[in-house]
Write an enzyme that holds these catalytic residues in place. Structure first.
Site, PDB file in Angstrom:
ATOM      1  N   ASP A  35    -102.251  27.608  10.076  1.00 14.69           N
ATOM      2  CA  ASP A  35    -102.051  26.433   9.219  1.00 14.69           C
ATOM      3  C   ASP A  35    -102.780  26.562   7.878  1.00 14.69           C
ATOM      4  OD1 ASP A  35    -102.942  24.741  12.226  1.00 14.69           O
ATOM      5  OD2 ASP A  35    -100.945  25.428  11.648  1.00 14.69           O
ATOM      6  N   GLU A  65     -92.779  19.362  11.950  1.00 12.05           N
ATOM      7  CA  GLU A  65     -94.193  19.116  11.617  1.00 12.05           C
ATOM      8  C   GLU A  65     -94.583  19.877  10.356  1.00 12.05           C
ATOM      9  OE1 GLU A  65     -96.219  20.576  15.092  1.00 12.05           O
ATOM     10  OE2 GLU A  65     -96.117  22.653  14.423  1.00 12.05           O
ATOM     11  N   HIS A  98     -95.878  26.570   9.122  1.00  9.66           N
ATOM     12  CA  HIS A  98     -96.979  25.714   8.680  1.00  9.66           C
ATOM     13  C   HIS A  98     -97.560  26.224   7.374  1.00  9.66           C
ATOM     14  CE1 HIS A  98     -99.642  22.259   9.811  1.00  9.66           C
ATOM     15  NE2 HIS A  98     -99.893  22.570   8.562  1.00  9.66           N
ATOM     16  N   ARG A 153    -103.076  33.446  15.209  1.00  8.20           N
ATOM     17  CA  ARG A 153    -102.094  33.396  14.123  1.00  8.20           C
ATOM     18  C   ARG A 153    -102.809  33.765  12.814  1.00  8.20           C
ATOM     19  NH1 ARG A 153    -100.456  27.324  14.950  1.00  8.20           N
ATOM     20  NH2 ARG A 153    -102.639  27.340  15.658  1.00  8.20           N
ATOM     21  N   HIS A 165    -124.732  46.334  11.807  1.00  6.24           N
ATOM     22  CA  HIS A 165    -125.617  47.435  12.195  1.00  6.24           C
ATOM     23  C   HIS A 165    -125.933  48.275  10.946  1.00  6.24           C
ATOM     24  CE1 HIS A 165    -122.311  50.348  11.941  1.00  6.24           C
ATOM     25  NE2 HIS A 165    -121.567  49.443  12.519  1.00  6.24           N
ATOM     26  N   ASP A 175    -127.000  51.983  10.905  1.00  7.17           N
ATOM     27  CA  ASP A 175    -127.231  53.019  11.915  1.00  7.17           C
ATOM     28  C   ASP A 175    -127.510  52.308  13.242  1.00  7.17           C
ATOM     29  OD1 ASP A 175    -126.840  54.884   9.987  1.00  7.17           O
ATOM     30  OD2 ASP A 175    -128.921  54.819   9.327  1.00  7.17           O
ATOM     31  N   ASP A 183    -119.435  47.359   8.689  1.00  5.81           N
ATOM     32  CA  ASP A 183    -120.632  47.378   9.552  1.00  5.81           C
ATOM     33  C   ASP A 183    -120.877  46.028  10.207  1.00  5.81           C
ATOM     34  OD1 ASP A 183    -120.977  49.967   8.936  1.00  5.81           O
ATOM     35  OD2 ASP A 183    -122.840  49.752   7.787  1.00  5.81           O
ATOM     36  N   ASP A 202    -131.847  30.809  14.335  1.00  9.76           N
ATOM     37  CA  ASP A 202    -131.838  32.287  14.378  1.00  9.76           C
ATOM     38  C   ASP A 202    -131.148  32.807  15.627  1.00  9.76           C
ATOM     39  OD1 ASP A 202    -135.177  32.657  12.929  1.00  9.76           O
ATOM     40  OD2 ASP A 202    -133.182  32.450  12.011  1.00  9.76           O
TER      41      ASP A 202
HETATM   42  O1  AHR Z   1    -102.327  24.695  14.743  1.00  8.42           O
HETATM   43  C1  AHR Z   1    -102.656  23.408  15.240  1.00  8.42           C
HETATM   44  C2  AHR Z   1    -101.466  22.483  15.176  1.00  8.42           C
HETATM   45  O2  AHR Z   1    -100.364  23.083  15.837  1.00  8.42           O
HETATM   46  C3  AHR Z   1    -100.942  22.215  13.765  1.00  8.42           C
HETATM   47  O3  AHR Z   1    -101.616  21.164  13.117  1.00  8.42           O
HETATM   48  C4  AHR Z   1     -99.504  21.828  14.031  1.00  8.42           C
HETATM   49  O4  AHR Z   1     -98.689  22.086  12.917  1.00  8.42           O
HETATM   50  C5  AHR Z   1     -99.133  22.646  15.248  1.00  8.42           C
HETATM   51  O5  AHR Z   1     -98.480  21.832  16.161  1.00  8.42           O
END
Ligand code: AHR
Length: 494
Positions: free
Chosen positions: A45, A219, A283, A313, A373, A375, A389, A487
């Site tokens: 995304d 979406e 996306h 992805r 790292h 070495d 590295d 740390d």
């Molecule tokens: O990658 C997470 C969600 O998965 C995204 O917001 C949506 O686009 C998909 O459904």
């Protein structure tokens, strides 16, 4: 016989050398910068913008932090560290942070970056909603503060993938939500960058087969405007399928809050390319080249047909053009080994011609520093050089596959191990002793339980941390200060 020292010959030789130098310089300068995808090993995304001399990239983290990468060149994003720009602790919106977008919009105190994202509660995806941060100034790196949740008071339900459409001098909010068995696209009016001031209106739902692979989904809406025309590009089908693809709604000039003003194209505009080994491209976002002359698309995809909707992805970019009828032509998603010309006005070289798939970096808590790292020595570095590295392969533990072992990606066979309280990278000698000393339990971060601490398999109660200023094992009883906890806390960055 011509003597080598004759003035005429020397002048001739100097001219020849100068000509060769000029030729090589001009050819070097004429060579366009190139880059290869992916930009990030893990980058779902993605949202990418070029602003004031830098590219900025944000991608889904899936956790409780939001990030931002910055680089003066597009290829440089490959080695730019994802800097945390926000960490959420409010349990109502703590987790599953998805789909970041940052837009420069007019706020009460002038232009500000509004960073939109989806988030919900821990342990479930049922409470995802859309939220927004506001920057303190005009630096996309922040700092940011939480500004609000965007929702329609009359229909406050699941909502993800918020985005902004500026049209007819008005702000509109685009997002996706479920209606029955369909994940659909909504538009709503906005009174300011963080408030909806009217009901949401559904403008698209899955209807074509290419929107129904796996689940019925539309979406990831994003506005695209060019030559006075407005489009909404969106992702169709279930994100975990290789058939996830981009579709388009075209604005026909009516009321943007009327569904009839949005005409859907029947076919996808950008989809899988088995020939190029690209699956589930989608996306997306859009950005311009530094000189503003080129249009580019940023998107995520998997490089295998079995890839799913997870953090594997990767972020990809490519230039696109416009058809004679004024619609965008995204072409075909390019293969990962294809060198593409960098954006016009981008002089960067590709620092890493090809990112080794599957490497992980270990970021120090609260730092833009990574374990590396030198070495056999091990330390945190703010700018590891060579970057390789700080690349590691995380394997199932040599002594227990429920745990992990950490191999140097550019020194095959060398693993992170402890010797007493010292920590080194050493060649695996195949012994049981080595296997145990090079096995680490992942534990909740001692400084932050959404991060990671590494407990020594063969020395329970001792964690990878610092002792006397060097990376070493530290006993839990001594990890009492905030500094010591930091740390001993890391983030696995893909
Ligand atoms: O990658 C997470 C969600 O998965 C995204 O917001 C949506 O686009 C998909 O459904």
């Amino acid at each position: 016989m011509t003597r080598l020292s004759s003035p005429r010959l020397i002048v001739g030789m100097v001219c020849a050398i100068l000509a060769l130098l000029t030729l090589s310089l001009s050819s070097a300068q004429s060579e366009p910068a190139t880059l290869r995808n992916p930009l990030t090993i893990s980058g779902p995304d993605p949202w990418l913008t070029y602003y004031d001399g830098y590219y900025y990239l944000a991608t889904t983290t899936g956790g409780s932090t939001l990030n931002m990468r910055r680089s003066p060149t597009l290829a440089g994003l490959k080695t730019a560290s994802p800097i945390h720009i926000y960490q959420e602790t409010d349990p109502s919106r703590c987790c599953n942070m998805w789909a970041p977008e940052f837009h420069l919009l007019e706020g009460p105190d002038g232009p500000r970056w509004y960073y939109y994202y989806s988030a919900g509660t821990s342990g479930t995806l049922d409470n995802q909603r859309t939220h927004v941060l506001e920057s303190a100034g005009t630096d996309p790196m922040g700092p940011y503060s939480y500004k609000g949740r965007l929702f329609d008071p009359g229909m406050d339900t699941w909502a993800i993938d918020g985005s902004i459409l500026q049209l007819n001098d008005a702000l509109h909010f685009l997002f996706s939500s479920w209606v029955g068995p369909n994940q659909v696209l909504f538009i709503a009016p906005m009174s300011d960058p963080w408030t909806l001031n009217g009901p949401r209106v559904q403008i698209a739902a899955p209807e074509y087969d290419w929107e129904k692979s796996g689940l019925n989904v539309t979406e990831g809406p994003v506005a695209l405007q060019h030559d006075g025309r407005t489009f909404i590009i969106y992702s169709g089908s279930f994100c975990a399928t290789p058939d996830y693809a981009l579709g388009m709604l075209t604005y026909n000039g009516g009321d943007p809050l009327d569904a009839a003003s949005w005409v859907k194209s029947p076919e996808p505009l950008f989809q899988r390319s088995d020939a190029n080994g690209v699956f589930g491209p989608g996306h997306n976002g859009f950005f311009k080249s530094p000189d503003g002359t080129e249009d580019w698309i940023v998107y995520h995809a998997n490089d295998s047909e079995v890839g799913v909707c997870d953090d594997q992805r990767t972020t990809r970019v490519q230039k696109f053009t416009w058809n004679a009828d004024g619609t965008p032509n995204f072409g075909v998603p390019v293969a990962l080994d294809e060198a593409i010309a960098a954006p016009s006005g981008d002089t960067g070289i590709d620092p890493l011609p090809d990112i080794t798939a599957g490497v992980t970096r270990l970021q120090g808590y609260g730092l833009d520093a990574f374990l590396r790292h030198v070495d056999e020595a091990v330390r945190l570095d703010f700018a590891p050089s060579p970057l390789q590295d700080s690349w590691f392969f995380i394997h199932p533990g040599l002594a227990d596959d429920e745990a992990i072992s950490i191999e140097a990606a550019n020194r095959p066979g060398f693993f992170l191990r402890h010797q007493g309280m010292a920590v080194i990278f050493a060649p695996n000698d195949g012994s049981a002793e080595f296997a145990e000393a090079a096995t680490w339990w992942r534990r909740p971060g001692l400084a932050d339980d959404t991060w990671l601490s590494l407990e020594a398999f063969s020395q329970p109660g001792s964690f990878l941390g610092q002792r006397f200023g060097v990376t070493a094992l530290a006993e839990l009883a001594t990890i009492t200060s905030e500094r010591a906890r930091a740390d001993a806390t890391f983030l696995e960055v893909k």
